[in-house]
Design an enzyme around this catalytic site. Structure first.
Site, PDB file in Angstrom:
ATOM      1  N   SER A   1      34.028  37.986  20.732  1.00  0.00           N
ATOM      2  CA  SER A   1      33.620  37.837  22.120  1.00  0.00           C
ATOM      3  C   SER A   1      34.626  36.949  22.831  1.00  0.00           C
ATOM      4  CB  SER A   1      32.225  37.214  22.216  1.00  0.00           C
ATOM      5  OG  SER A   1      31.783  37.163  23.554  1.00  0.00           O
ATOM      6  N   GLU A   2      35.058  37.381  23.994  1.00  0.00           N
ATOM      7  CA  GLU A   2      36.146  36.677  24.677  1.00  0.00           C
ATOM      8  C   GLU A   2      35.780  35.259  25.083  1.00  0.00           C
ATOM      9  OE1 GLU A   2      36.004  37.808  29.294  1.00  0.00           O
ATOM     10  OE2 GLU A   2      36.301  39.536  28.019  1.00  0.00           O
TER      11      GLU A   2
END
Length: 237
Positions: A47-48
């Site tokens: 997840s960024e």
């Protein structure tokens, strides 16, 4: 003909993720995918916002305010998963360390152009996020979206009418009606929901469609997701 739900789209995309893949989950339908990977398969979700090793959605009452995905939804962490600095999360993207990125989209063109960061609606703020980095950094881009807009207009278009995120990057499209590959020879329909035929699907799609010789019916299990808890940002408000 019954279209897939958002959770069923996520389930279908999850079945194609290979063992050991590092996979980014974009905002929207993609964030649901971590809950539907087959139990015997190891897939490492990224997840960024700074998580490596996202797990499935938490059970009601087990939410952790410190653990959210890119869409601010509560998530879990698998054994061995970790938090990382936001900058390090983007280094993973820009360094070419991700095998696949699952992204939502407003529009996709017949040649795989991706438009997913703005609708140009002044009441709907744009959100570039990490999509442009992912379009360049991830080895494969797959899109999860509904086949048509809320007004019934095709979202798979000859040419995107919205500003592009990146040209020619999408390789596979999962919708509530079909699974479609973007190939040098055009769009190839791999699966369609029960009751759908190519002529009807074509009427909802601008570019010409080809039916794969070995196409299959698109089937997904019935899924009744638990009512999600309020997003972390909403609870903090």
């Amino acid at each position: 003909m019954t279209p897939l739900t958002r959770h069923q789209i996520a389930w279908r995309a999850a079945q194609d993720l290979p063992e050991g893949a590092y996979v980014n989950l974009g905002i929207g339908i993609p964030t649901l995918t971590a809950s539907y990977v087959p139990a015997e398969r190891e897939v490492i979700f990224h997840s960024e916002n700074g998580v490596l090793g996202l797990g499935p959605a938490p059970k009601p009452g087990e939410e952790d305010d410190d653990l959210i995905d890119a869409g601010k939804n509560y998530t879990t962490l698998i054994k061995g998963g970790c938090y990382v600095h936001h900058a390090d999360a983007f280094l993973m993207i820009r360094g070419g360390h991700l095998d696949i990125s699952l992204l939502g989209a407003f529009e996709v063109s017949g040649s795989g152009d991706l438009a997913n960061w703005t609708t140009e609606d002044p009441d709907f703020p744009p959100g570039v996020g990490g999509a442009m980095d992912l379009a360049v950094g991830a080895r494969a881009i797959r899109v999860l979206m509904e086949h048509t807009s809320k007004t019934g207009e095709p979202r798979i278009k000859h040419r995107c009418s919205l500003p592009l995120t990146a040209p020619g990057v999408v390789k596979r499209i999962y919708t509530n009606l079909a699974v479609i590959d973007v190939t040098p020879q055009g769009l190839v329909v791999r699966e369609m929901v029960s009751g759908m035929d190519l002529a009807r699907l074509q009427s909802l799609t601008e570019p010409a469609l080809q039916l794969a010789p070995d196409w299959q019916e698109l089937q997904a299990p019935a899924i009744t997701p638990a009512k999600p808890a309020a997003k972390a940002a909403d609870q903090a408000a």
